[in-house]
Every structure is written in structure tokens, then in C-alpha cells.
Write a protein that holds these residues in place. Structure first.
Motif, short mmCIF file in Angstrom:
data_model
loop_
_atom_site.label_atom_id
_atom_site.label_comp_id
_atom_site.label_asym_id
_atom_site.label_seq_id
_atom_site.Cartn_x
_atom_site.Cartn_y
_atom_site.Cartn_z
N SER A 1 0.83 -1.21 0.00
CA SER A 1 0.00 0.00 0.00
C SER A 1 0.86 1.25 0.00
CB SER A 1 -0.92 0.00 1.23
OG SER A 1 -1.74 -1.16 1.24
N PHE A 2 1.96 1.21 0.75
CA PHE A 2 2.84 2.37 0.80
C PHE A 2 3.51 2.59 -0.56
CE2 PHE A 2 6.89 4.53 1.68
CZ PHE A 2 6.40 5.66 2.30
N GLY A 3 3.83 1.50 -1.27
CA GLY A 3 4.38 1.64 -2.61
C GLY A 3 3.43 2.36 -3.55
N VAL A 4 2.13 2.09 -3.41
CA VAL A 4 1.12 2.80 -4.21
C VAL A 4 1.15 4.29 -3.87
CG1 VAL A 4 -1.33 2.99 -4.78
CG2 VAL A 4 -0.32 0.73 -4.38
N VAL A 5 1.27 4.61 -2.57
CA VAL A 5 1.35 6.01 -2.15
C VAL A 5 2.58 6.68 -2.77
CG1 VAL A 5 1.66 7.56 -0.18
CG2 VAL A 5 0.07 5.65 -0.02
N MET A 6 3.70 5.97 -2.81
CA MET A 6 4.91 6.54 -3.42
C MET A 6 4.67 6.88 -4.89
SD MET A 6 7.88 4.11 -1.72
CE MET A 6 9.26 4.98 -2.47
#
Length: 779
Positions: free
Chosen positions: A630-635
Motif C-alpha cells: 500500500s505504501f508503494g502505491v502512495v509513493m
């Protein structure tokens, strides 16, 4: 002859007058000069009085704080205020900035006034004569001014059990006299101390100690013990007392004790049945605190989960007196909070938390016969009315209790700690009444709405201290069960980190479930990227936002005890304060990971489409790597400034399709990059950032880095570009997915699951943000 006598008489009179004058001067120099108090000091004390409720009754009764009727707790010399000691007075209000004008103040003790709040004014650094500052167990919050520690006379600062936060910076010019600094159980996320300070610094119980547990100022001696139990050491043979009173061990008469809890951090013995040791403690308490022999009652010693020996202490007034006077309470409170009192050596170091003292209502010393007769007649009439009302009150009480049980469920015992002992001790969080939150939002006015979602609405409020808060209010039909709500509160109250939105408290009454958070004026990352908030995030600021959010998630995964998987990481759950410090919010879907569940947790799939880990979706096996995805999507969102699923395209798939390692400048993603950062002269470390983001969104969890590895790589990216690595720059609206029927399929290769009910797509700060469009079909 008469002339001689006259001259002798005048001489004698002059000598007498001179002697009186000398005596008066001496009296003034000792403690209190019964002249006019310095005008400025009087003005300051009146400014404090204006800011306070429940100040001692003598405050304001005379125009001269140091005069013939001095104000309680105030000590003067040469018409100047040199000491204020108002421990355990029940004072409510804030510490006015005017206190910095008490130019001769040497000692200030406002401990155990649990409703005394506000920021610690920078003006306190003006007190160049200050030797002692003690304000324990109050409600101070915000930063501590570095100027405080440079006061040349300062010897000790004890501000335990408050909500002071941010970075504790003691500055570069620390007083050479400073020997003790104690900020235990506050909210400091970092600390800066120069090597020139050689005194004691105590920070146990602060978030910084969760990250740096082995630093000297965080260490606490630990001991392993068998299960603790309670015992009473001193008892009267029989008798009961009215509420608030206890039997005095010296007379077995009812009285109002001064009471609190002593926490011995590292005692040299483990046996709580050691009568000899506790008798020595009793004896030393009454001897050193100038109490009468036998006036100390020690009760229920045990070792808590922190291996502290906890002892309840009751100190009783002498003889048949029912109350201590205010001066005695101030003196005892100061000696215990200041640790002037030294226990027997085998008990080791300690700290003391006092309970509010129930001072009697002020009454006149005598009454006329007529008044007494009138009161007696009135009481007789009232008895008849009271007898009739008793039955009615009993019925109403039963009804109220029944309603409370129906409404409160497991929260029936959750009341203010001051009112009922069953309330949980939530670190850094407190109970708010419905009326208190209603006033703070102007009756939940529409103008104070910050956002809304499937759970309810979020309001901005302001407390009487001037502090802004964000109130997440559940709507009817979306409220959790009492046990679930309690679990969420207890979990939130355990996590304290600079990059996690802080929970200030909760409300559970009158059919309401509300969570009270620190107010984040910068809004959500989603709103900033979309342009809704009006904030402009350049590329450097976006990198620092990514670092701050990553640090918050790494804390949850690796330093929280037990570890926590957020399960709903997305740009609308990343908030920013006025300094653009990123903080992760909304723990409504979070899962605690016990030791037995390390590796993965089997659980129903929940999250927000577009951010949802496909491996978790298909296997229903939740791991920390699900948050990493999920954090990769935010990045990637930070790069393109668009929602993860938009116009049928999925951000992860598009980034992987276009990625070109041979394009050193844009990695093949030029057509996707947000126009607002394309104009940047140099997208610092853009390629490294893109490659890290794509590793985070690897289809297989084992191919993704951990959050701590993500933090390190972003820090390296920033440092290699000379940008520095400072990060300063309930339920949710997320969706549940039913994947139990049939073989689970990839969530982004097929249309997303349909829901019977749509969730608002408007931003919902502190409780999730937009949700995916159910009709979107990624291609």
C-alpha cells in the motif's frame, strides 16, 4: 531640670523608634514584609488568578499578596515574590505567560493540579533567579523552550506526567547548576542534549525511548517477580467512614487524608510482606514530613508490569482534626513531588502521584442563635421532603443504571478516573464528556466540519486552553460494539510517535462514540496532491513526506508492542501538520500481531481498492508486507498526483508497463509525472525513488522490502542528494471484500467487487478518505 528631663524623654523615644524600625527591617528581610508588594509582582499574581479556577480562597481577598493577609502558597522577601507552592490545590486553567515577569521567583511548584494545562510559555526562560521548577501530573503540552535550561541559578526541572511533545532541545547554554531534569511520561519523539550537561536526565515513558530504549535517560531497572498481590499493613479494628474519609490509624477517627501513590523504581527487596521495611518507611514519612507518630497508612503494596513497587499512601492530620489546611498540603506535596523526602535506602528512587485533596467549603466561624434555629427549622421541613424524594430517587437511579448498562455495555465502568476507579489508564489519552466536545465545536456546527465518510463526520474543535482538536464522531448505525471501540482506544493510546497522529482522548456516552485527535492543519496528502488543500508540495517536500510516513509505519511494524499492521495505508490516511510533518492516521482496521501470529495473520480481507495487496486479497494471509504494498502505491501517487485507479487505469500496472531503466532522468514515466513537479530543475534521486516504489508493489510479498528498509533507502536518497533526512517538511471508509466464495482471483485483473452500498468519495480526514469507484474496470 525639666529641660533635662524633656531632652532625656525625647532621646528615649527616639531610641525606641529606631529599635522598632530596625526590627521591622529585619522582619522584612526574613520572609514577608508587611508593606506593599511590588506592583509588577502583584499584577502578575492577579493575571494568574484571572486564568485560574479553584485558586486558594485567600487569593484576591487582599490587595497585598505579601501583606498582613498573605496569599496562600506565596512566599515573599523584600516585597518581591520568591516562591509559589500550590501543589494539589485542584487548580484549573492555564499557566499565563505573565509569570515570566516575576523577576525574583526562585521556586515554582504547581504539581498534581490535573486540570492545569496549556503550553509551557517561553517567558518562563526569563526567570533568571529560578532554582526549582516542578509541575508534575498536569496537562501541559507543546514544546519546552530551550531558554529554560540556560537560567544560571536553575537546579532542577521536574515536569513528569504531562503531554509535552516534539523535540526536547536543552540548547547549547545549559546552567552549570542544573543537576536534575525529569520529563518522564510525556510525548517527546526526540531529544537533543549537548555533552556539556552532566546531570540526570529522565525520559522513561516517552516515545523517543521506544526508538532508543538503551540510551541512559531511558533505562529503567527491571526485575522479574512472581504474581503480585496486595496486603494491608495498618488497620483500625472496626468502623466505617463517609465517602472521601478514612479511618486514621492513630485515632481510628474519620478524617480526610492526603493520599497518593509512591512508585519505587528499583527497590532492593522483593518481599512486599516485609513488615520491618514498611514500618521504617512509615516512621520516616511522619518524621521527615513533620506529622504526628502513627499518622501514616501504607496500603496494598505490589509490583506492577514495569517491575515498579507500587504503594498506596495515606497521610492523616493530627489529633481529631478532620482536614489538613492548605499550607500543610502545599508543604507535604512539595516535599514529595520535589523528592525532598528521602525514603529508607532499601526502597531506592521513587516518584509520587498525589490525588486531589478535598478541601472543606469556606464557612464563617460563628453563627447567631437565630441563624442556627432557622437552619434547624429548615432542616426539619427538608426531612419531610427528602423522605418523599428518597423513593423517587431510588427508582430513578435504578432506571439510570439500567440505561447506562444498555448504552455503555462494557463501558459502563468507563468514567473519569477522578470519579471512579474502574477507568483504564490510557497513556496520553483522556476521557472527554459529550458536553465538553459539544461546546468545543459550537454544538457540532456545520462550519466546523472537516470531512465525512462511511463512519461519520470529523469536526474541528477548540478546547478552553486554546488547543485545536479533531473529533471523529460516529453516526448512528456505523458505531462499533463497545468492546471493539475499547480495543481501538487502548491500541491507539499505546502508540506514540512523531509520525503517527496522536490520540488525545475519547467520548463514550449519550449514545455517542467519538475519538479526539490532535488537529492536523495541513490536511491529507490526498488533498494536497489533488490541489484541494491549497498546499503546494514540491519534489523535495514529497520526498520528506514519504520519509515521515514510512517512519510511522516502521514504528508500528517493529517497535510497537505487540506489532501492528495498519491495513489501510493510503494518501488520505497520511496527514500533515503546519510544518508539513507527515503522520499516519486511522487505525480502525489495524491488526495486532501476537508472537504466535508472526509471519502472517489469517483474517477477513479489508482495505481500499487500489491500495490493496493482491497477495493478501487472494490468500487472506495478512502480513506487514501488505502495508508495504500500500505504501508503494502512495509513493507512486506522489509522482503522478492521481488516484490509484482512474479512468480504467491502475497506477501500479501503468508504472510497471512504462518503466525504462535506461532512461536515467524519468525512468520512462515522463508522461505520468505530475506537471507541478515536471517543472523542477532537477528531480533529485527520482530514479532511485521509482525503483524503490516498484519493489514495494512487487506481486509477491517476499520480493518487497520491509518498512525499516524503506526508511533507510529514502534516508540514503535524501542524504545523497544533500537534502537532509528530517521528516519535517474507529472505523474507516475503507471496504471489506468477500473472497470466500469460489477461487480467489487477482483484484486488479477483474472488475473490483461490487458493494451494495457506496461510500462517500469526499475526503474524510482522520478516518480514511475517498473510496474507489465501483464501476471502474482496470485494464
Amino acid at each position: 531640670m525639666e529641660a533635662a528631663v524633656g531632652r532625656g524623654g525625647r532621646t528615649t523615644t527616639m531610641r525606641l523608634a529606631l529599635a522598632v524600625a530596625v526590627a521591622l527591617v529585619a522582619a522584612c528581610g526574613v520572609r514577608v514584609c508587611h508593606g506593599t508588594t511590588d506592583t509588577q509582582d502583584t499584577t502578575v499574581l492577579r493575571a494568574l488568578l484571572d486564568q485560574w479556577q479553584n485558586a486558594p480562597p485567600t487569593w484576591g481577598q487582599s490587595d497585598d499578596p505579601c501583606g498582613d493577609s498573605p496569599w496562600e502558597g506565596v512566599t515573599c522577601a523584600n516585597n518581591k515574590v520568591i516562591s509559589i507552592k500550590l501543589s494539589t490545590m485542584g487548580i484549573k486553567g492555564v499557566l499565563a505567560a505573565d509569570i515570566g515577569q516575576l523577576s525574583d521567583l526562585q521556586s515554582l511548584d504547581l504539581s498534581f493540579n490535573k486540570d492545569l494545562g496549556g503550553v509551557l510559555t517561553p517567558n518562563i526562560g526569563n526567570l533568571n533567579q529560578l532554582t526549582t521548577l516542578i509541575i508534575q501530573s498536569a496537562r501541559l503540552y507543546g514544546a519546552v523552550p530551550a531558554r529554560l535550561f540556560s537560567d544560571p541559578q536553575l537546579n532542577q526541572v521536574i515536569l513528569d506526567d504531562n503531554a509535552l511533545n516534539g523535540t526536547l532541545d536543552m540548547g547549547r547554554s545549559i546552567s552549570g547548576e542544573l543537576s536534575t531534569v525529569s520529563f518522564k511520561n510525556n510525548e517527546f519523539s526526540s531529544v537533543t542534549v549537548t555533552s556539556s550537561y552532566n546531570g540526570t536526565l529522565a525520559l522513561a515513558g516517552n516515545p523517543v525511548c521506544a526508538r532508543l530504549p538503551n540510551t541512559p535517560y531511558c533505562n529503567v531497572t527491571q526485575r522479574s517477580l512472581s504474581a503480585p498481590y496486595s496486603t494491608s499493613l495498618v488497620k483500625c479494628f472496626s468502623g466505617t467512614c463517609p465517602a472521601g474519609q478514612s479511618l486514621s490509624p492513630q485515632s481510628c477517627a474519620c478524617a480526610y487524608p492526603y493520599q497518593g501513590i509512591m512508585y519505587f523504581r528499583a527497590p532492593f527487596f522483593h518481599d512486599v510482606t516485609n513488615d520491618t521495611a514498611f514500618q521504617a518507611l512509615e516512621s520516616m514519612l511522619w518524621t521527615k514530613l513533620d506529622l504526628t507518630p502513627g499518622s501514616v497508612y501504607l496500603q496494598d503494596p505490589f509490583f506492577n508490569s514495569d517491575s515498579y513497587m507500587v504503594v498506596q499512601v495515606k497521610l492523616f492530620p493530627s489529633g481529631d482534626t478532620a482536614y489538613f489546611n492548605r499550607s500543610e498540603v502545599m508543604r507535604i506535596g512539595f516535599d514529595l513531588s520535589n523528592q525532598t523526602f528521602k525514603p529508607p535506602k532499601e526502597f531506592g528512587p521513587y516518584y509520587f502521584i498525589a490525588s486531589p485533596y478535598p478541601f472543606p467549603e469556606k464557612s464563617s466561624s460563628s453563627k447567631s442563635k437565630g441563624v442556627i434555629i432557622g437552619i434547624a427549622v429548615g432542616c426539619g421541613v427538608l426531612l419531610v421532603a427528602l423522605a418523599a424524594a428518597a423513593a423517587y430517587a431510588f427508582v430513578q437511579r435504578r432506571r439510570a443504571q439500567k440505561a447506562k448498562e444498555e448504552l455503555g455495555g462494557p463501558f459502563a465502568s468507563w468514567a473519569r478516573s477522578e470519579e471512579r476507579g474502574g477507568a483504564p489508564r490510557l497513556k496520553g489519552a483522556r476521557w472527554f464528556s459529550y458536553e465538553e466536545l459539544k461546546r468545543s465545536t459550537n454544538n457540532f456546527a456545520e462550519a466546523n466540519e472537516l470531512g465525512y465518510g462511511g463512519y461519520g463526520k470529523v469536526y474541528r474543535g477548540m478546547l478552553p486552553t486554546g488547543q485545536f482538536i479533531a473529533i471523529k464522531r460516529a453516526q448512528q448505525g456505523s458505531m462499533q460494539g463497545g468492546h471493539e471501540f475499547k480495543t481501538e482506544i487502548e491500541m491507539l493510546s499505546r502508540v506514540h510517535h512523531k509520525n503517527l497522529v496522536g490520540l488525545l482522548g475519547f467520548c463514550f456516552e449519550q449514545g455517542e462514540q467519538m475519538l479526539v485527535y490532535e488537529f492536523m492543519s495541513g490536511g491529507t496528502l490526498r488533498d494536497s496532491l489533488s490541489g484541494k488543500s491549497g498546499l503546494h508540495l514540491d519534489w523535495k517536500k514529497r520526498l520528506r513526506v514519504a520519509l515521515g510516513a514510512a517512519r510511522g509505519l516502521a514504528y508500528l511494524h517493529e517497535l510497537a508492542d505487540p506489532p501492528i499492521i495498519h491495513r489501510d495505508v493510503k494518501s488520505s490516511n497520511i496527514l500533515m501538520d503546519e510544518h508539513l510533518t507527515a503522520k499516519v492516521a486511522d487505525f480502525g482496521l489495524s491488526k495486532l500481531v501476537s508472537d504466535s501470529e508472526r509471519g502472517h495473520v489469517s483474517t477477513q480481507v479489508k482495505g481500499t481498492m487500489g491500495y490493496l495487496d493482491p497477495e493478501y486479497y487472494m490468500s487472506q494471509q495478512l502480513t506487514e508486507k501488505s502495508d508495504v504494498y500500500s505504501f508503494g502505491v502512495v509513493m507512486l501517487e506522489l509522482i503522478v498526483a492521481k488516484q490509484p485507479i482512474e479512468k480504467g487505469k491502475y497506477i501500479v500496472r501503468e508504472a510497471k508497463r512504462l518503466f525504462d531503466a535506461s532512461d536515467a532522468e524519468f525512468c520512462g514515466l515522463k508522461e505520468m509525472i505530475d506537471a507541478r513537479i515536471m517543472n523542477t530543475n532537477h528531480l533529485a534521486a527520482f530514479g532511485k525513488f521509482v525503483q524503490l516504489a516498484l519493489r514495494c508493489v512487487d506481486e509477491v510479498a517476499t520480493g518487497r522490502p520491509s518498512m525499516s528498509e524503506v526508511v533507510k533507502e529514502i534516508e540514503v536518497v535524501l542524504q545523497s542528494e544533500g537534502l537532509g533526512s528530517s521528516s519535517t517538511s474507529a472505523s474507516t471508509s475503507a471496504t471489506e471484500f468477500d473472497v470466500t466464495k469460489g477461487a480467489p482471483r487477482h483484484p486488479y485483473n477483474d472488475p473490483p467487487p461490487k458493494k451494495e452500498k457506496e461510500v462517500s468519495t469526499d475526503s474524510f480526514d482522520y478516518s480514511g478518505g475517498y473510496s474507489f469507484q465501483s464501476k471502474v474496470e482496470p485494464k
